[in-house]
Design an enzyme around this catalytic site. Sequence first.
Site, mmCIF file in Angstrom:
data_model
loop_
_atom_site.group_PDB
_atom_site.id
_atom_site.type_symbol
_atom_site.label_atom_id
_atom_site.label_comp_id
_atom_site.label_asym_id
_atom_site.label_seq_id
_atom_site.Cartn_x
_atom_site.Cartn_y
_atom_site.Cartn_z
ATOM 1 N N CYS A 108 0.834 -1.202 0.000
ATOM 2 C CA CYS A 108 0.000 0.000 0.000
ATOM 3 C C CYS A 108 0.870 1.252 0.000
ATOM 4 O O CYS A 108 0.583 2.216 -0.719
ATOM 5 C CB CYS A 108 -0.925 -0.003 1.210
ATOM 6 S SG CYS A 108 -2.069 1.393 1.270
ATOM 7 N N CYS A 204 -6.141 -2.743 7.857
ATOM 8 C CA CYS A 204 -7.327 -1.891 7.803
ATOM 9 C C CYS A 204 -8.532 -2.571 7.170
ATOM 10 O O CYS A 204 -9.672 -2.283 7.525
ATOM 11 C CB CYS A 204 -7.009 -0.585 7.076
ATOM 12 S SG CYS A 204 -6.661 -0.762 5.309
#
Length: 380
Positions: A108, A204
Amino acid sequence: MNLTNPAKPRVLLGMSGGVDSSVAAYLLKEQGYEVVGVTMKVWPQDCVSRAEDKCCGPQAVADARGVAHQLEIPHYVVDEAADFERMVIDYFTAEYKQGRTPNPCVMCNEKLKFGAMRDKAKALGADLIATGHYARIEQTANGPMLKKAVDAKKDQSYFLFSLKPEQLASSLTPLGALTKPEVRGIAQKLGLRVYDKEESQEICFVPGNDYTGFLKSHMGEKEFHPGGIFDKAGKRIGDHKGIEFYTVGQRKGLGGGHGRPIYVIDIDAATQSVIVGDEEDLSRPDCYIRQTSWVGGEPSGPIEITTKIRYNYPELKARLHPLPGQRARLEFLEPQKAVSPGQAAVCYQGDVVLGGGWIERTELPLPVDKLTTETTAAAI
């Protein structure tokens, strides 16, 4: 704020709605930068309903927007859900399908936070990007240097090892010289309501750290790869419902009745086999890494380093042996039990991050033709 004023350097700051990026915004503004805040909407719809309080939920946007308003900086929300799905979540599931343990935070950072956000910065006339990571980026005559944060407990340089020099050259990490208590203290003094906001230790998009539940909902039952559980001698001792549910070092989910604790010591995606053994079978004197990335260029020969073979793991003394084809061998001074294929191995010299790579699978001497078909224990 006038976005066309060229008097001050303009920086695009990724704001997650947490205390770290909020204080980063304040510090950058105090240093004279023209700060533009952006929150990347990365959640797929099925994540929102289960993780509204996480960084992939709408509350993060509301918190980031509130801080931006309080600090009087512009704030934008950009939709990166499609790229997040393709670059991070698809990578995450693909690694499990190959019997590896992924590290989506590294991906990410490389692809989105320090990748796609650079494109957004250019669109807004900003030459620099910034984040609330605890790491230090120093610009030198020989190029950018990545260093550990001052706060050893919060250091996140591990997650940035794969950033390219051009990414580091245009990035700022203003929290690298501060400790977490200092950051919270600044936020409290400023009256930011996020000063005591709790941090999530989860990935997340995987609420509750329920990896099995996430994989089932995201992939579908038909996408799993069931097969046999074998001991080191090649004897089949049970069945499993998918290699995706196992990682090297795992002890749970292997059934009972073995007379001793057993652990996953290897996963062979080609035969859809899970190999188990004793705890001492996990020990490895070395490991190989692939797709290596070096901040200041590839080391010219064997060098003494320290390495982290996963984020929440102590640094180890090792010897780095560069190999052709973006590979390297890490020779540990003492055998290690937490060597998981798919995890990042990051190399350091002192506070400096040299770079690293992704741990390869080390095949055990267990030929496919030795795997028996007879199940000697109840299906697992």
